[in-house]
Design a protein around this motif. Structure first.
Motif, mmCIF file in Angstrom:
data_model
loop_
_atom_site.group_PDB
_atom_site.id
_atom_site.type_symbol
_atom_site.label_atom_id
_atom_site.label_comp_id
_atom_site.label_asym_id
_atom_site.label_seq_id
_atom_site.Cartn_x
_atom_site.Cartn_y
_atom_site.Cartn_z
ATOM 1 N N LYS A 72 0.829 -1.209 0.000
ATOM 2 C CA LYS A 72 0.000 0.000 0.000
ATOM 3 C C LYS A 72 0.863 1.257 0.000
ATOM 4 C CE LYS A 72 -3.971 -2.209 2.191
ATOM 5 N NZ LYS A 72 -4.797 -2.345 3.423
ATOM 6 N N ALA A 73 2.004 1.200 0.702
ATOM 7 C CA ALA A 73 2.928 2.340 0.701
ATOM 8 C C ALA A 73 3.493 2.581 -0.696
ATOM 9 C CB ALA A 73 4.064 2.101 1.695
ATOM 10 N N ASN A 74 3.742 1.509 -1.425
ATOM 11 C CA ASN A 74 4.260 1.637 -2.789
ATOM 12 C C ASN A 74 3.207 2.194 -3.740
ATOM 13 O OD1 ASN A 74 6.853 0.661 -2.243
ATOM 14 N ND2 ASN A 74 6.233 -1.465 -2.515
ATOM 15 N N VAL A 75 1.948 1.802 -3.529
ATOM 16 C CA VAL A 75 0.863 2.219 -4.421
ATOM 17 C C VAL A 75 0.495 3.685 -4.205
ATOM 18 C CG1 VAL A 75 -1.602 1.897 -4.922
ATOM 19 C CG2 VAL A 75 -0.100 -0.094 -4.748
ATOM 20 N N CYS A 76 0.523 4.146 -2.943
ATOM 21 C CA CYS A 76 0.000 5.486 -2.647
ATOM 22 C C CYS A 76 0.803 6.602 -3.296
ATOM 23 C CB CYS A 76 -0.102 5.692 -1.136
ATOM 24 S SG CYS A 76 1.471 6.027 -0.305
ATOM 25 N N ILE A 77 2.074 6.355 -3.618
ATOM 26 C CA ILE A 77 2.918 7.410 -4.192
ATOM 27 C C ILE A 77 2.901 7.402 -5.722
ATOM 28 C CG2 ILE A 77 4.453 7.531 -2.201
ATOM 29 C CD1 ILE A 77 6.437 5.785 -3.740
ATOM 30 N N LYS A 78 2.267 6.374 -6.312
ATOM 31 C CA LYS A 78 2.202 6.302 -7.772
ATOM 32 C C LYS A 78 1.067 7.181 -8.283
ATOM 33 C CE LYS A 78 4.218 1.686 -8.022
ATOM 34 N NZ LYS A 78 3.988 0.261 -8.312
ATOM 35 N N GLN A 79 1.105 7.482 -9.574
ATOM 36 C CA GLN A 79 0.098 8.363 -10.151
ATOM 37 C C GLN A 79 -1.301 7.857 -9.831
ATOM 38 O OE1 GLN A 79 0.867 9.396 -14.183
ATOM 39 N NE2 GLN A 79 -0.903 10.738 -14.365
ATOM 40 N N GLY A 80 -2.124 8.744 -9.284
ATOM 41 C CA GLY A 80 -3.471 8.368 -8.887
ATOM 42 C C GLY A 80 -3.581 7.915 -7.449
ATOM 43 N N GLY A 81 -2.450 7.602 -6.811
ATOM 44 C CA GLY A 81 -2.457 7.176 -5.413
ATOM 45 C C GLY A 81 -2.753 8.331 -4.476
ATOM 46 N N SER A 82 -3.079 8.014 -3.229
ATOM 47 C CA SER A 82 -3.520 9.052 -2.291
ATOM 48 C C SER A 82 -2.426 10.081 -1.998
ATOM 49 C CB SER A 82 -3.999 8.404 -0.992
ATOM 50 O OG SER A 82 -2.949 7.693 -0.359
ATOM 51 N N SER A 83 -1.185 9.631 -1.785
ATOM 52 C CA SER A 83 -0.101 10.576 -1.486
ATOM 53 C C SER A 83 0.284 11.385 -2.719
ATOM 54 C CB SER A 83 1.118 9.831 -0.930
ATOM 55 O OG SER A 83 0.836 9.301 0.340
ATOM 56 N N TYR A 84 0.226 10.755 -3.877
ATOM 57 C CA TYR A 84 0.493 11.456 -5.141
ATOM 58 C C TYR A 84 -0.497 12.602 -5.320
ATOM 59 C CZ TYR A 84 1.101 12.169 -10.196
ATOM 60 O OH TYR A 84 1.331 12.716 -11.441
ATOM 61 N N GLN A 85 -1.777 12.291 -5.103
ATOM 62 C CA GLN A 85 -2.809 13.319 -5.260
ATOM 63 C C GLN A 85 -2.676 14.406 -4.194
ATOM 64 O OE1 GLN A 85 -6.280 10.721 -5.135
ATOM 65 N NE2 GLN A 85 -6.536 10.903 -7.352
ATOM 66 N N SER A 86 -2.295 13.991 -2.978
ATOM 67 C CA SER A 86 -2.124 14.957 -1.904
ATOM 68 C C SER A 86 -0.961 15.905 -2.182
ATOM 69 C CB SER A 86 -1.918 14.216 -0.577
ATOM 70 O OG SER A 86 -2.049 15.085 0.519
ATOM 71 N N LEU A 87 0.110 15.378 -2.773
ATOM 72 C CA LEU A 87 1.247 16.227 -3.143
ATOM 73 C C LEU A 87 0.837 17.228 -4.213
ATOM 74 C CD1 LEU A 87 4.217 17.017 -3.015
ATOM 75 C CD2 LEU A 87 4.734 15.117 -4.568
ATOM 76 N N GLU A 88 0.059 16.772 -5.195
ATOM 77 C CA GLU A 88 -0.443 17.692 -6.211
ATOM 78 C C GLU A 88 -1.310 18.777 -5.570
ATOM 79 O OE1 GLU A 88 0.324 17.597 -9.646
ATOM 80 O OE2 GLU A 88 1.833 16.261 -8.755
ATOM 81 N N GLY A 89 -2.118 18.367 -4.583
ATOM 82 C CA GLY A 89 -2.943 19.338 -3.869
ATOM 83 C C GLY A 89 -2.115 20.330 -3.089
ATOM 84 N N LEU A 90 -1.003 19.870 -2.504
ATOM 85 C CA LEU A 90 -0.109 20.760 -1.768
ATOM 86 C C LEU A 90 0.494 21.808 -2.701
ATOM 87 C CD1 LEU A 90 1.550 21.627 0.720
ATOM 88 C CD2 LEU A 90 3.218 19.860 0.107
ATOM 89 N N VAL A 91 0.938 21.374 -3.879
ATOM 90 C CA VAL A 91 1.524 22.310 -4.842
ATOM 91 C C VAL A 91 0.510 23.387 -5.226
ATOM 92 C CG1 VAL A 91 2.413 22.532 -7.200
ATOM 93 C CG2 VAL A 91 3.203 20.650 -5.745
ATOM 94 N N LYS A 92 -0.723 22.960 -5.513
ATOM 95 C CA LYS A 92 -1.770 23.932 -5.874
ATOM 96 C C LYS A 92 -2.051 24.886 -4.714
ATOM 97 C CE LYS A 92 -4.065 20.869 -9.195
ATOM 98 N NZ LYS A 92 -5.257 20.015 -9.459
ATOM 99 N N HIS A 93 -2.054 24.338 -3.512
ATOM 100 C CA HIS A 93 -2.311 25.158 -2.326
ATOM 101 C C HIS A 93 -1.215 26.211 -2.138
ATOM 102 C CE1 HIS A 93 -3.748 26.280 1.614
ATOM 103 N NE2 HIS A 93 -2.626 25.883 2.194
ATOM 104 N N ILE A 94 0.036 25.804 -2.302
ATOM 105 C CA ILE A 94 1.158 26.755 -2.174
ATOM 106 C C ILE A 94 1.044 27.853 -3.227
ATOM 107 C CG2 ILE A 94 3.651 27.017 -2.394
ATOM 108 C CD1 ILE A 94 3.934 24.208 -1.146
ATOM 109 N N LEU A 95 0.705 27.460 -4.466
ATOM 110 C CA LEU A 95 0.565 28.454 -5.533
ATOM 111 C C LEU A 95 -0.560 29.441 -5.239
ATOM 112 C CD1 LEU A 95 1.053 26.168 -8.672
ATOM 113 C CD2 LEU A 95 2.698 27.777 -7.685
#
Length: 442
Positions: free
Chosen positions: A415-438
């Protein structure tokens, strides 16, 4: 790497090993997303800027023990200078959550502040519950009630609450109880965890705190090449690579890896019980004994004469090890650790079961999650005795209970390996963080 030219982030890590590594891993992640990175660091455990040529560094003349007011003034001066650089506007400050004094400084400069929580989401929930715990009489902790459950925070027992033994416990409770107000004043929290591991705790935090939450961990797996170099270059102790050569000669899943981080300390009596417990387990072991681990000793002086020689190569002792590399080694079968958050998270990421021996603060809550929530390790609950150590090692290494633990931690690793891949929860959260910072850009 994405390009966001002219958008600078300032990161301010706490200068302790377990805090530095995740902050620098986060810095690498955000740099990879195209942000310019400035690191403010202190004289205490000062970083070497030459090991991070892609970051800009500003040193402030502050020791860890320096008074908070003085630190605030010095930080304010440093931030004001950085903000005056019109060529590279600063988008926000990302500071260690424990640096609570950064909130008024950031507010005075009208600089958005995002927090990094380097420990588990569950322990954060426990800290946030301190006002309730005081009201309900769980705090201050009484020795006669240690084994009682904390009904409001299952599966914690009173002995698991993240308290520090201080000369002024009331001051400590007051400090922790102010956590919620200071956190709510920020522009969000970044967690080095992931939804499949701590979804329930993250949901509680989202419900209680009206700010964005970004679980984007495990950091070191999101951008492994950068984090591997950062962890070695940010290590405050020299990493002994001889342990990898020794592991190469051991059978798969046979080695007990023992390490208690950069701060925890134990008594000489505990140290000797550990030594004999490991020796009597009949398993090979790699033991990190950093100088200062044992109270009153420089290094290995408490070991009985001839102890290591009698093991005939079954043990390897180093002062510090490249932990991520060790845990990823096929010879490692179990990780005996202090449950500072980096250790259990890294162990889960490599599918290595744990023996838990928490020492202080949030480590007790982390250990309870390992043993009772995720069920991927066993706690030494009845003191550090050689017989108990032998039995615990046997349970994990050779008995059916160990097979079940190994199966559960393997599932979490996946599950840790999956969450960081495209579409995974951490991947999406990182994208959300970038948008939030911007969105914070003026």
């Amino acid at each position: 790497m994405e390009q966001r030219k002219g958008l600078r982030l300032i990161l301010f890590p706490m200068p302790l090993q377990g805090h530095l590594n995740p902050m620098l891993e986060l810095a690498n992640l955000l740099h990879h997303k195209g942000f310019s990175i400035t690191i403010i660091h202190t004289q205490f455990n000062s970083l070497n800027p030459s090991t991070y040529p892609h970051f800009t560094f500003h040193s402030i003349p502050v020791a860890l023990s320096q008074a908070e007011a003085s630190t605030s003034d010095i930080l304010a001066e440093c931030l004001a200078r950085l903000l005056s650089d019109n060529h590279e506007p600063v988008t926000c400050l990302i500071s260690d959550l424990l640096f609570h004094f950064t909130q008024p400084v950031a507010e005075s400069l009208k600089l958005p502040r995002i927090l990094l929580r380097i420990s588990a989401a569950f322990s954060f929930v426990a800290y946030a519950a301190f006002p309730l715990l005081l009201e309900k009489g769980y705090l201050p902790i009484q020795d006669s009630r240690l084994e009682e459950p904390v009904i409001e925070l299952p599966p914690l027992k009173i002995k698991d609450l993240p308290v520090l033994k201080t000369m002024d416990p009331e001051k400590y409770y007051e400090l922790v109880s102010g956590l919620k107000k200071e956190t709510e004043a920020s522009h969000g929290i970044i967690f080095n965890t992931f939804e499949d591991l701590e979804g329930s705790s993250l949901a509680t935090i989202r419900q209680e705190f009206n700010i964005p939450i970004f679980p984007i961990g495990p950091f070191h797996k999101c951008f492994p090449a950068a984090s591997s170099s950062s962890s070695s270059s940010s290590s405050l102790l020299s990493q002994d690579q001889s342990c990898i050569r020794w592991l190469n000669s051991q059978a798969p899943k046979s080695v007990i890896y023992v390490s208690f981080g950069s701060i925890a300390a134990i008594s000489e009596a505990q140290f000797l019980e550990m030594a004999w417990g490991l020796a009597n387990s009949n398993q090979p072991f790699l033991w990190v004994i950093r100088p200062g681990l044992v109270h009153g000793s420089e290094w290995l002086e408490p070991l009985p004469s001839g102890f290591l020689e009698a093991l005939n190569g079954r043990a390897h002792i180093v002062k510090w090890a490249p932990q991520k590399e060790v845990l990823a080694h096929p010879a490692v079968g179990v990780f005996w650790n202090h449950n500072g958050w980096n250790s259990p998270l890294e162990s889960i990421c490599e599918g290595v079961p744990m023996i838990c021996m928490p020492c202080l603060s949030d480590q007790m809550a982390n250990a309870r999650c390992v043993s009772d929530v995720w069920k991927v390790g066993l706690q030494l609950e009845h003191g550090i005795k050689r017989g108990e150590i032998e039995r615990t090692v046997r349970k994990i290494m050779v008995e059916k209970e160990g097979e079940e633990i190994r199966e559960r931690i393997f599932q979490l690793m996946e599950k840790a390996n999956v969450c960081i891949k495209q579409g995974g929860s951490s991947y999406q959260s990182l994208e959300g963080l970038v948008k939030h910072i911007l969105s914070l850009e003026k």
